[in-house]
Design a protein around this motif. Sequence first.
Motif, short mmCIF file in Angstrom:
data_model
loop_
_atom_site.label_atom_id
_atom_site.label_comp_id
_atom_site.label_asym_id
_atom_site.label_seq_id
_atom_site.Cartn_x
_atom_site.Cartn_y
_atom_site.Cartn_z
N THR A 205 0.86 -1.19 0.00
CA THR A 205 0.00 0.00 0.00
C THR A 205 0.89 1.23 0.00
OG1 THR A 205 -0.08 0.28 2.42
CG2 THR A 205 -1.69 -1.23 1.43
N ASP A 206 0.25 2.41 -0.06
CA ASP A 206 1.01 3.63 0.17
C ASP A 206 1.02 3.93 1.66
OD1 ASP A 206 -1.48 4.75 0.75
OD2 ASP A 206 -1.59 5.93 -1.11
N LEU A 207 1.54 5.08 2.04
CA LEU A 207 1.68 5.42 3.46
C LEU A 207 0.33 5.61 4.15
CD1 LEU A 207 4.67 7.92 3.27
CD2 LEU A 207 4.75 5.50 3.89
N ASP A 208 -0.72 5.86 3.37
CA ASP A 208 -2.06 6.01 3.93
C ASP A 208 -2.82 4.70 3.98
OD1 ASP A 208 -1.86 8.83 4.27
OD2 ASP A 208 -2.26 9.12 2.14
N GLY A 209 -2.20 3.64 3.50
CA GLY A 209 -2.86 2.34 3.49
C GLY A 209 -3.68 2.09 2.25
N LYS A 210 -3.60 2.97 1.24
CA LYS A 210 -4.35 2.78 0.00
C LYS A 210 -3.63 1.81 -0.92
CE LYS A 210 -4.52 6.98 -1.44
NZ LYS A 210 -4.87 8.15 -2.30
N ASN B 53 -0.77 7.75 -5.23
CA ASN B 53 -0.14 7.09 -4.08
C ASN B 53 1.13 7.82 -3.67
OD1 ASN B 53 -1.21 4.49 -5.94
ND2 ASN B 53 -1.86 4.51 -3.81
N HIS B 54 1.26 8.06 -2.37
CA HIS B 54 2.48 8.68 -1.83
C HIS B 54 3.20 7.68 -0.93
CE1 HIS B 54 5.35 11.46 -0.23
NE2 HIS B 54 4.90 11.31 1.00
N ARG C 254 0.85 0.47 10.84
CA ARG C 254 0.58 1.25 12.06
C ARG C 254 1.87 1.86 12.60
NH1 ARG C 254 1.33 1.12 17.12
NH2 ARG C 254 2.28 -0.96 17.07
N GLN D 90 2.91 4.78 10.40
CA GLN D 90 2.07 5.96 10.61
C GLN D 90 2.32 6.60 11.97
OE1 GLN D 90 -1.87 4.41 9.75
NE2 GLN D 90 -1.65 4.81 7.56
N LYS E 217 3.50 10.44 12.40
CA LYS E 217 2.73 11.35 13.25
C LYS E 217 3.63 12.05 14.26
CE LYS E 217 -1.30 11.51 16.31
NZ LYS E 217 -2.41 10.71 16.93
N SER F 122 4.60 17.20 9.93
CA SER F 122 4.32 17.27 8.50
C SER F 122 5.58 17.24 7.66
CB SER F 122 3.51 18.51 8.17
OG SER F 122 4.25 19.68 8.49
#
Length: 358
Positions: A308-313, A326-327, A342, A345, A349, A353
Amino acid sequence: MQHSLERELEVASIAVQYCAHLTNQLQQQTLSPESSIKKWDHSPVTIGDFAVQALLTTAIRSEFKNDNFLAEESADELRENAALLDQVWDLVKTFRPSFPSNHVPSSKADLLDAIDQGGRGDSSNEGRTWIFDPIDGTATFMRGQQYAINCALVIDGREEIGIIGCPNLPIDSGTVHENNVDNGGLGLMIFAIRNQGTWVRPMQVDANLAPATRVPRHGDQTAMDQLIWTDCSTYTSTIQHLQQQVAAKLGTSWPGVDLYSSIVKYAALGLGRASVCIRIFKFASWRSNSWDHAGGILIFEEAGGKVTDLDGKAIDFGHGRKMSENHGLVCAPTSVHAEVLRVVQDVLKAYGSIPWSR
């Protein structure tokens, strides 16, 4: 192994194997400064990159005339540099007798057209699109180390075939190392068709494909304490200290299996010689090139991995030359991907940013 894309797999696999022989022979020579150039991003490209892209395109186009192509190189430099074009043409002519007659460019104009068919391709969301990286890891290729020939078939934006030829990668080794080179053979080919598993075979110096062996779905059972990281310690595009933090929290060493080529990393992941690859870019606007991942992701996923990408997509190959939706990247065994994501991420966090651009 029966499937609806059997002919596509065969044609592309033979073309990759021919090109592996060409690049293997070229790598054993001393490339002159006139045999390579620097692109706009300072990455190198050699006469081998141009020749392989032309040969892959011509071979597959001869069988599947209505298919589309998307590949890394364009022929612009060759059109402006007659001496470089002559070297590429001479290389293609040298290997012409080894290829089926209709699988090679018939002239310099045909060669340039074949390169540009992929180099100017920019769509992959509808129909059948072949995506190539003719030599992934050109810098290490020029040093006699690991590199890969990447070939993927994307249909309506989704990977359906992935083929990676690794001419220097020993098939019987338990790990992957830049300098552990197969001097007695032609390395290996690892490939997959969606829902048909991941397979591996030794490559040969002819039109015959060696029998393939199915790779076990190792990613379904991998535990957190079994993770093996793969990264590149010399990359400048990623935030390496964050990736090091993730590795530490996962209890695995960084950079682990240290490889320059993105596609060789996917070969290592598919073979189970590595199990985790994370990509955290320095800038939030950066997007990966499709040819650095298409096919390789399918190969890992068919061996039990998840990407996935870093957002889980999920990764979307329907946007042409860039993976624009996708990033970043999180590759991990299916059994632990959620936990690995997890951790990634949580580290992001805590960091705050990431700047959008330079």
